[in-house]
Design an enzyme around this catalytic site. Structure first.
Site, PDB file in Angstrom:
ATOM      1  N   GLU A 162       1.154  -1.184   0.062  1.00  0.00           N
ATOM      2  CA  GLU A 162      -0.033  -0.040  -0.100  1.00  0.00           C
ATOM      3  C   GLU A 162       0.909   1.169  -0.239  1.00  0.00           C
ATOM      4  O   GLU A 162       0.525   2.351  -0.610  1.00  0.00           O
ATOM      5  CB  GLU A 162      -1.071  -0.088   1.177  1.00  0.00           C
TER       6      GLU A 162
ATOM      7  N   GLN B  33      -8.852  -6.872  11.964  1.00  0.00           N
ATOM      8  CA  GLN B  33      -8.652  -5.981  11.062  1.00  0.00           C
ATOM      9  C   GLN B  33      -8.834  -4.433  11.558  1.00  0.00           C
ATOM     10  O   GLN B  33      -9.243  -3.903  10.311  1.00  0.00           O
ATOM     11  CB  GLN B  33      -8.131  -6.506   9.706  1.00  0.00           C
TER      12      GLN B  33
ATOM     13  N   LYS C  83     -18.370  -1.991   6.032  1.00  0.00           N
ATOM     14  CA  LYS C  83     -17.881  -2.933   4.990  1.00  0.00           C
ATOM     15  C   LYS C  83     -19.233  -2.925   5.057  1.00  0.00           C
ATOM     16  O   LYS C  83     -20.054  -3.417   3.770  1.00  0.00           O
ATOM     17  CB  LYS C  83     -17.225  -4.123   5.664  1.00  0.00           C
TER      18      LYS C  83
ATOM     19  N   MET D  19      23.978   9.983   3.040  1.00  0.00           N
ATOM     20  CA  MET D  19      23.743  11.026   3.656  1.00  0.00           C
ATOM     21  C   MET D  19      23.507  10.997   5.104  1.00  0.00           C
ATOM     22  O   MET D  19      24.016  12.194   5.687  1.00  0.00           O
ATOM     23  CB  MET D  19      21.682  11.456   4.156  1.00  0.00           C
TER      24      MET D  19
HETATM   25  C1  TPP Z   1      12.197   6.060   5.769  1.00  0.00           C
HETATM   26  C2  TPP Z   1      13.705   6.839   5.961  1.00  0.00           C
HETATM   27  N1  TPP Z   1      14.259   5.774   6.759  1.00  0.00           N
HETATM   28  C3  TPP Z   1      15.177   6.962   7.692  1.00  0.00           C
HETATM   29  C4  TPP Z   1      15.432   7.976   7.262  1.00  0.00           C
HETATM   30  C5  TPP Z   1      16.705   8.591   7.592  1.00  0.00           C
HETATM   31  N2  TPP Z   1      17.683   8.938   6.153  1.00  0.00           N
HETATM   32  C6  TPP Z   1      18.026   9.777   5.658  1.00  0.00           C
HETATM   33  S1  TPP Z   1      18.758  10.098   4.268  1.00  0.00           S
HETATM   34  C7  TPP Z   1      19.243   8.872   4.447  1.00  0.00           C
HETATM   35  C8  TPP Z   1      19.465   7.804   3.703  1.00  0.00           C
HETATM   36  C9  TPP Z   1      19.594   7.305   2.156  1.00  0.00           C
HETATM   37  O1  TPP Z   1      20.399   6.171   2.126  1.00  0.00           O
HETATM   38  P1  TPP Z   1      20.353   6.228   0.008  1.00  0.00           P
HETATM   39  O2  TPP Z   1      18.997   5.757  -0.883  1.00  0.00           O
HETATM   40  O3  TPP Z   1      21.301   5.432  -0.380  1.00  0.00           O
HETATM   41  O4  TPP Z   1      21.048   7.583  -0.445  1.00  0.00           O
HETATM   42  P2  TPP Z   1      22.077   8.297  -0.352  1.00  0.00           P
HETATM   43  O5  TPP Z   1      22.201   9.394   0.922  1.00  0.00           O
HETATM   44  O6  TPP Z   1      23.069   7.298  -0.357  1.00  0.00           O
HETATM   45  O7  TPP Z   1      21.966   8.770  -1.681  1.00  0.00           O
HETATM   46  C10 TPP Z   1      18.458   7.605   5.560  1.00  0.00           C
HETATM   47  C11 TPP Z   1      18.939   7.158   6.208  1.00  0.00           C
HETATM   48  C12 TPP Z   1      14.814   8.680   5.905  1.00  0.00           C
HETATM   49  N3  TPP Z   1      15.298  10.387   5.511  1.00  0.00           N
HETATM   50  N4  TPP Z   1      13.364   8.315   5.387  1.00  0.00           N
END
Ligand code: TPP
Ligand code: MG
Lengths: 573, 172
Positions: free
Chosen positions: A64, A127, A176, A485
């Protein structure tokens, strides 16, 4: 997608249930795409869908969350409401991230959730989840349908609320028994919303005040947010900026509201914005914010935000004005109406050549920069090639992380509705499903989804949809084998303690794509990038490209957390 | 600073939850809320006594309330000529001698004893919040066994003077 019924029996032809009525209301609302996933509480609705064969398309996701991000992508490129259908309990709770995302970024969605039968609501039935309770703080509004005769009015109101004023998500929870119940045909669809009257027209007095402030400004600056895009006011913004030669900067979500290649454009502002844009925000004496909400990733430390400026703020949502930044000239209005009114005012602007010249020099002196690593690909260079090979005309969706910021920095948007990214909530897993919705909403456009190796793995199950429909989405994985990041912040602010941010085990993305019957490619040499892009952009089908980029590259320039917009680091090589 | 905010809202399911949830999410301090039906069917009236840091926060509060789709009207009536009342029920220990003493204390407040048992009595008092507070503190020495307050409910007086002499913020 529908598998044809083998036996169309006569009795089903005559049946008319709440679910049939529901389908009819969607048809009446001119829905063309429904993003959904079935389950117990929506079985009557899925049965009605099967029996009535409505003129809209149902897109079956594999989770979803995929449905709702796809609906967001669809809404972002079409300007229409994205429509979602899920079952009760886990179906509904799987939507929560997307609903919150849409709320934060003002994306119009109408979300239908099944609910257990009215008689057992409140008994912890199988549910059952308290959808009203859970979604109240994350929706513009929500409804539970108590009786079938209310359904047409509620659906009508839901679309109205989602798409007018400041757009946002509206949830309609349908027990429902309501959808299963047999029903008549004549119902009122009239609105009953006395407490909802968004104001579109600006107060003329405030426009006079704004024009007057402009006539005194020596260092004026326009900040354009997504509100300009929602209001379809990009032409007016361009005319206004050109008429008075006003420099323009954008929020992350506002990219595309003003041509990125325009000489008056200073680039994006904020945490990873350009030095020129942020310095302009720091130094300006009149800041006109149009349709942005002064988010903290834009302003940095509020103490140092636009400290010398008189602030004017045009927003359709009065509650945004003065929320974060003290505002002298509040204009509660639709951006288009306000800009039209401003264009009609006659303003004698004092000479601001010095200001323009300063900004021009800054632009030349402090452009966005990057270094090319020895071995691996430079992620920024890669994005630049995507920009050039797609002639700046693709619809770009991104996930969240470093790649998102590089896409914002190095893909320049000249047109609105071509930039789809999760700003306020920063939702990993958004980018790829959003591309599916974007492609369905804009079937003739090139849709490129720029994702990280981390975030792609949160929602990649939707590759099935690409294959099923041969949707020609191009997925560019900016693969740095890291939650980049997070890794960057650990490098900069936690003395390189890379706690749980290196992805030492990633799948073979090429084989993964192939297992879905989709073309998969891997790129790690610079000389292969351009031929690869030319190849995939002329290929009429989905592709997944695993681009191996340098892990240690950081996003610069940057306003460190807690710092002001005048304290950027990494401004120059 | 304390303010009295009045909102008229559509009487729909979940409206109270929607509003209190918003106030909680946006970290507003609420002293009291009272809700009840109004002169119009299907419309309820809510009275909030809030403690806000400054005018900017107060403006945010009224704007956020106004933004709610079920909210029809919001007014800050603190600086208007208003009638504001709350009701408190106070149960104090007391028998024999003490009773007449307590009666003596509550009479000037036009409060009344509405329930009596072997060793306690319950007093009902209505009035401006400061009056109610004053009575409560006078009764404290007798040992308050139970106390409940409705929260303030208020509206504008029929006539608004040019210059408001009555300052309400100290009352709440
Ligand atoms: C659902 C979710 N969990 C954790 C985060 C924290 N977070 C922000 S950027 C990041 C890293 C993302 O890694 P990637 O998708 O490989 O992208 P990159 O920064 O390496 O380009 C994380 C864990 C988030 N933004 N969203
Ligand atoms: Mg990564």
């Amino acid at each position: 997608m529908k598998v044809e019924a083998k036996h169309e029996t006569e009795s089903t032809e005559q049946m008319r249930t709440g679910a049939d009525l529901f389908i009819q209301t969607l048809v009446d609302a001119e829905v063309d795409t429904l993003f959904g996933y079935p389950g117990g509480a929506v079985l009557p609705i899925y049965d009605a869908l099967y029996r009535s064969n409505p003129p809209f398309d149902h897109v079956l996701s594999r989770h979803e969350q995929g449905s709702i991000h796809a609906a967001e992508g669809y809404a972002r490129v079409t300007g229409k409401a994205g429509v979602v259908l899920a079952t009760s309990g886990p179906g509904a709770t799987n939507l929560i991230t997307g609903i919150t995302d849409a709320m934060m970024d003002s994306i119009p969605l109408v979300i239908f959730t099944g609910q257990v039968a009215s008689g057992v609501i409140g008994t912890d039935a199988f549910q059952e989840s308290d959808v009203m309770g859970i979604t109240t703080p994350i929706t513009k509004y929500n409804y539970q349908v108590k009786q079938v005769s209310d359904l047409p009015r509620i659906v009508n109101e839901a679309f109205h609320i989602a798409t007018t004023g400041r757009p946002g998500p509206v949830v309609v929870d349908i027990p429902k028994n309501v959808s299963a119940q047999l029903t008549g045909t004549e119902f009122s669809k009239d609105f009953n919303l006395p407490g909802y009257q968004p104001n579109k027209k600006p107060n003329p007095l405030q426009i006079v005040k704004l024009a007057d402030a402009l006539s005194r400004a020596k260092k004026p600056l326009l900040l354009a947010g997504a509100g300009v895009v929602f209001a379809k006011a990009t032409e007016e913004l361009k005319k206004f900026a050109e008429k008075y030669q006003l420099p323009v900067t954008n929020t992350l979500l506002g990219l595309g509201s003003f041509p990125g290649t325009h000489p008056l454009h200073l680039g994006m502002a904020g945490m990873h914005g350009t030095y020129t844009a942020n310095t302009a925000l720091y130094e300006c004496d009149l800041l006109i914010n149009i349709g942005a909400r002064f988010d903290d990733r834009l302003t940095g430390n509020l103490e140092h935000f636009a400290p010398h400026a008189k602030v004017a703020h045009i927003d359709i949502d009065p509650a945004e004005i003065g929320k974060n930044v003290a505002t002298e000239i509040p204009v509660v209005a639709d951006a288009k109406e306000a800009l039209q009114a401003l264009l009609q005012s006659v303003v004698e602007l004092p000479d601001h050549e010095v200001w323009k010249e300063t900004l021009k020099l800054n632009k030349a002196e402090f452009p966005l920069w990057y270094e090319k690593p020895e071995q691996k690909l430079s992620p920024q260079w890669l994005i630049k090639q995507v920009y050039e090979q797609s002639k700046g005309d693709a619809i770009i969706t991104t996930d969240v992380g470093q790649h998102q910021m590089w896409a914002a920095q190095f893909y320049t948007f000249d047109k609105p509705n071509r930039w789809v990214t999760s700003g306020g909530l920063g939702t990993m897993g958004f980018g790829f499903p959003a591309a599916i919705g974007a492609q369905l909403g804009a079937p003739d456009d090139l849709v490129v989804s720029i994702v990280g190796d981390g975030g792609f793995q949160m929602t990649l199950q939707e590759l099935s949809i690409l294959k099923e429909r041969n949707l020609p989405v191009k997925i560019i994985i900016v693969n740095n084998e890291a939650l980049g990041m997070v890794r960057q912040w650990q490098e900069s602010f936690y003395e390189e303690r890379y706690s749980e941010s290196l992805l030492t085990m990633n799948p073979d993305f090429v084989k993964l794509a192939e297992s879905y019957g989709i073309r998969g490619l891997r790129i790690d040499q610079e000389e292969d990038v351009i031929p690869m892009l030319q190849d995939i952009f002329s290929y009429n089908g989905p592709v997944v490209v695993d681009c191996r980029v340098e892990q240690k590259t950081c996003v610069y320039p940057m306003i460190a957390p807690g710092k002001g917009i005048h304290e950027m680091i990494g401004v120059k090589k | 600073m304390k303010r009295i905010i009045v909102a008229t809202v559509q009487d729909r399911s979940g409206v109270l939850n929607r509003i209190t949830g918003m106030l909680q999410k946006r970290q507003f301090n609420i002293d009291s809320i009272s809700v009840g039906s109004s002169e119009t069917e299907g419309v309820s009236k809510m009275t909030f006594v809030v403690d806000v840091g400054d005018h900017q926060k107060l403006e945010q509060l009224t704007k956020q309330l106004n933004k709610q789709i079920d909210v029809l009207k919001v007014s800050d009536i603190t600086d208007k000529a208003i009638v504001a009342r709350e009701l408190a029920l106070i149960k104090v220990g007391g028998s024999g001698q003490l009773r007449s003493e307590i009666q003596g204390i509550i009479t000037p407040f036009r409060a009344s004893i509405i329930d009596v048992s072997k060793d306690s009595l319950t007093i009902q008092v209505t009035g401006k919040p400061d009056k109610v507070e004053a009575l409560i503190s006078l009764l404290k020495p007798y040992g308050i066994k139970e106390l409940t307050k409705t929260g303030v409910t208020a509206f504008l007086r029929g006539q608004q003077p040019q210059q408001v002499t009555e300052l309400n913020s100290h009352l709440i």
